[in-house]
Design a protein around this motif. Sequence first.
Motif, mmCIF file in Angstrom:
data_model
loop_
_atom_site.group_PDB
_atom_site.id
_atom_site.type_symbol
_atom_site.label_atom_id
_atom_site.label_comp_id
_atom_site.label_asym_id
_atom_site.label_seq_id
_atom_site.Cartn_x
_atom_site.Cartn_y
_atom_site.Cartn_z
ATOM 1 N N UNK A 72 -9.826 -58.529 57.975
ATOM 2 C CA UNK A 72 -9.922 -58.187 56.561
ATOM 3 C C UNK A 72 -8.731 -58.759 55.810
ATOM 4 N N UNK A 73 -8.937 -59.585 54.799
ATOM 5 C CA UNK A 73 -7.818 -60.263 54.142
ATOM 6 C C UNK A 73 -6.959 -59.312 53.323
ATOM 7 N N UNK A 74 -5.689 -59.687 53.184
ATOM 8 C CA UNK A 74 -4.838 -59.000 52.231
ATOM 9 C C UNK A 74 -5.023 -59.676 50.878
ATOM 10 N N UNK A 75 -4.344 -59.213 49.862
ATOM 11 C CA UNK A 75 -4.537 -59.729 48.505
ATOM 12 C C UNK A 75 -4.187 -61.208 48.425
ATOM 13 N N UNK A 76 -5.171 -62.039 48.123
ATOM 14 C CA UNK A 76 -4.930 -63.481 48.051
ATOM 15 C C UNK A 76 -4.041 -63.831 46.871
ATOM 16 N N UNK A 77 -4.126 -63.071 45.802
ATOM 17 C CA UNK A 77 -3.317 -63.360 44.627
ATOM 18 C C UNK A 77 -1.846 -63.066 44.824
ATOM 19 N N UNK A 78 -1.516 -62.212 45.792
ATOM 20 C CA UNK A 78 -0.126 -61.858 46.046
ATOM 21 C C UNK A 78 0.430 -62.527 47.304
ATOM 22 N N UNK A 79 -0.386 -63.258 47.993
ATOM 23 C CA UNK A 79 0.034 -63.970 49.201
ATOM 24 C C UNK A 79 -0.007 -65.461 48.895
ATOM 25 N N UNK A 80 1.141 -66.053 48.587
ATOM 26 C CA UNK A 80 1.187 -67.452 48.178
ATOM 27 C C UNK A 80 1.432 -68.379 49.360
ATOM 28 N N UNK A 81 1.324 -67.862 50.572
ATOM 29 C CA UNK A 81 1.502 -68.689 51.767
ATOM 30 C C UNK A 81 0.174 -68.906 52.481
ATOM 31 N N UNK A 82 -0.560 -67.828 52.749
ATOM 32 C CA UNK A 82 -1.822 -67.956 53.471
ATOM 33 C C UNK A 82 -3.017 -67.432 52.683
ATOM 34 N N UNK A 83 -2.825 -67.181 51.399
ATOM 35 C CA UNK A 83 -3.927 -66.762 50.519
ATOM 36 C C UNK A 83 -4.698 -65.576 51.088
ATOM 37 N N UNK A 84 -3.985 -64.668 51.748
ATOM 38 C CA UNK A 84 -4.594 -63.434 52.222
ATOM 39 C C UNK A 84 -5.126 -63.465 53.630
ATOM 40 N N UNK A 85 -5.121 -64.615 54.291
ATOM 41 C CA UNK A 85 -5.694 -64.731 55.636
ATOM 42 C C UNK A 85 -4.756 -64.088 56.653
ATOM 43 N N UNK A 86 -5.124 -62.909 57.122
ATOM 44 C CA UNK A 86 -4.226 -62.135 57.985
ATOM 45 C C UNK A 86 -4.099 -62.760 59.370
ATOM 46 N N UNK A 87 -5.128 -63.445 59.843
ATOM 47 C CA UNK A 87 -5.025 -64.092 61.154
ATOM 48 C C UNK A 87 -4.060 -65.284 61.118
ATOM 49 N N UNK A 88 -3.923 -65.931 59.975
ATOM 50 C CA UNK A 88 -2.929 -66.993 59.864
ATOM 51 C C UNK A 88 -1.518 -66.417 59.894
ATOM 52 N N UNK A 89 -1.362 -65.217 59.345
ATOM 53 C CA UNK A 89 -0.060 -64.553 59.455
ATOM 54 C C UNK A 89 0.261 -64.255 60.922
ATOM 55 N N UNK A 90 -0.764 -63.870 61.667
ATOM 56 C CA UNK A 90 -0.550 -63.612 63.086
ATOM 57 C C UNK A 90 -0.109 -64.898 63.792
#
Length: 588
Positions: A187-205
């Motif tokens: 489930x993505x986080x807020x894309x508007x507030x994530x300027x690195x991965x646009x909300x993609x939580x698996x990319x953060x992982x």
Amino acid sequence: MKKIIVLILVSSTLLLLGCDNWEDDINLDSSRPIFDEKIAPELFLLPTMDGILGHSEDGFSETSWNIMMPLVEYNGKTRSLSQPNRHRSWHDLDDNVWGKGYGVLNGIKQVRRAAKGSGDTRYEAVANIWETYIMLNMTLLYGDIPYFDAVGEELVSQVTYDSQALIFPAMMDKLKAASDLIGNQTSPISSGNDVIFAGNIQKWKKFANVLRFKAAMHFHNSDPGLSEGILIEIVNNPAQYPMFESNSDNAYFSFDGVQRISPFYLIPIASEDNLPISNVFIERLLSLADPRIYQFAKPVQKVWDDSNLYVVPSNKGVDKYVGHLYGITTSDGDAALWNGGVEYASRQTTDFFRPVDANFVPTAAAKTKPWFLSHYPEVIFLKAEAAFKGWIPGNAQALYEQGIAASLEMFQATFSDPRYAGAYAEDALGGLGEYLAQQQVSWGGGRNQELLIHEQKWIACYQLILEPYFQQRRVMMPPLRASNNAAAFESSGSGTRLPGRADYPDSEHQKNPVGVKRAWKEGFDIPITGESDRTDARMYIINNGLSPSLQMPIFIEPVVSSGEYPGDINFKSWYDAHWKSMFWWENE
């Protein structure tokens, strides 16, 4: 109406949280929430990112552009070593990164506190990953730093400087925990507030595991057993600990061109004039018929045709490329006028990074150009090195060649682009296969294979914020040269060795003298007494028998008073004797 008021209050508070005053930040009562913990954590996330790179030409971005790029010989710099350049007189570095890094920590704590209050483990993990990215850069740059007090949740009145021996294992543990906390969530986080991965939580992982892998590489010479255990755990469990798998996973800091404007746009033209591409970088790209040259450098505006008096382009194409002499130690005026001035040197403002008009004014397109934080080619080259050294299982050659292909793809550099033919004409190669088959690139071509990996990584990590310097200090490959005249600046803090670290900023000397003095005395291999030895001291991760010497090979710099500079009568003699001495591939 109530929601609007809350948002206004949150925004006002975040302005305070984003300040760059370390003393103010660390002394906030972080044990007491400013707002109800049920406020959405994404409201705190964006300011912690903007505080590092957003809408700013200083801090991490200024340090990368003005100091790190010339430090590792991507840029030549039209100022002498008496100015902040590549050796040990890089004083701009001391304050810029420290203030930016510590200035956002309380905002990250607010993200974490709000995430825990709402039970949202995604944001808790992201807060820990972003915090660790920042602190990893900080300790790599300065050595011992305030860490446990700084990232903790308790109020402290005087922060303690912690040893890298403790900081690195703690960071790697935090990154592993963050990766596990995300788990299989999609489930993505807020894309508007994530300027690195646009909300993609698996990319953060994936980013968490990339950072953990990188930290283990930097820590390896200090604790081989711990580091290799981490490296193997990651590569042997790609489902549980994935890293970047393609360029689509790359960590870019994005800009919208309105609220967040790229530093590439904000860099003054005068600063660009001071930073033409270095002769070392240009000549290495040309010697390999490398297609990335047209994405990294602009053709020169003017060309000399008298090779007895000036440096003339060595490439056969109609688009000519010449670099500025790297590491000049003479006066600023002579440095700026090398070979006739910046019109005769290739600029680094290409359409890929900083589109400009005919007058070199950045266009609107430059406002949205992203900054790299980490990328897939970097990861592949790290794995190639680890496999080559036997730290992880894997085919080093395959990874090396995969890294080159990934870099060409990322920079959108092709052998069929008209700009490629414009650079090389009949010397142009037919494709990747021919590129890899060159003796200077081929895995079986007889060159040092570890050098091959690091040389190609050096090219691939162009414009990668602070990492190229950290990488160079870790392995001292490729063997970048220093001017023999640089030794004359020893007494003022410059010299012929790669800088071992940045110094703690003046603000720390004033506000936390106890911590600084203790770190100076205990945190390095020699006690630091002042300017002359501040970067002679080796931090924990490079104070061991496995780390390379920071002494650089030297080349013989021309002397103005001897008529050896371009345009002078003795230039040709100097050029024939010494021009190629700064190019390691010509002297293997």
